[in-house]
Design an enzyme around this catalytic site. Sequence first.
Site: not given
Ligand code: DX5
Ligand code: ZN
Length: 227
Positions: A8, A33, A35, A37, A66, A68, A137, A145, A179-181, A202
Amino acid sequence: MTFRIAPSILSADCACLGEEVRTVVDAGADWIHFDVMDNHYVPNLTIGPMVCEAIRPHVHLPIDVHLMVHPVDRLVPDFAKAGANLISFHPEASDHIDRTLSLIRDQGCKAGLGFNPATSLSYLDHIMDRVDLVLIMLVNPGFGGQLFIPEVLNKLREARRRIDVYTNQTGRTIYLEVDGGVKVNNIARIASAGADTFVAGSAIFGQPDYRHVINQMRRALSSVSAQ
Ligand code: DX5
Ligand code: ZN
């Protein structure tokens, strides 16, 4: 099982995005990826179609957008024109989910539906044939992060079950993305719960050597495919 790693660029150095993208592609990424927002659907503001268009010549891999954002439909043709290959959105953000999924495919992209930790998979009940990707998610969307929420692995297992039933009936596969963490030390556990495509921001861009992280992730995943 084929696993894909989708860095990402939310966590990349935005002051030199073209170089960041080329480096992570050379490091072995499968998808990029992207993102988006809007400070409305999620409390953060990132990048739009202009940036997608700008990085497109630097990437021969699929760009996985993605969204959002709320509303969704207005931006879909813009991202398709900007070179997106896959476009995912969140069902709560569209007034007409079936229509938005069709719009994405009509624009020549693969269509994905994203599920927040508290969003029910029942949104999939009547639209499996319109979906190319299910995005689970592992955190609440909006920021990179964050730590992943272990309870979501139960939902991931249920999503895998639904996709397998559908694939057995139709022969058509659907990507199951998380996606996430996602980190080197939890990717095998997440893969065991059914994911085949892993977004990581991250974990990759937070390290100096992207290739080393991606290789470590692939090594962890190889232990899952060997099971
Ligand atoms: C969160 C995003 C993710 C984000 C993931 O809302 O959709 O794609 O970049 O970041 P990490 O891998 O750091 O959790
Ligand atoms: Zn994402």
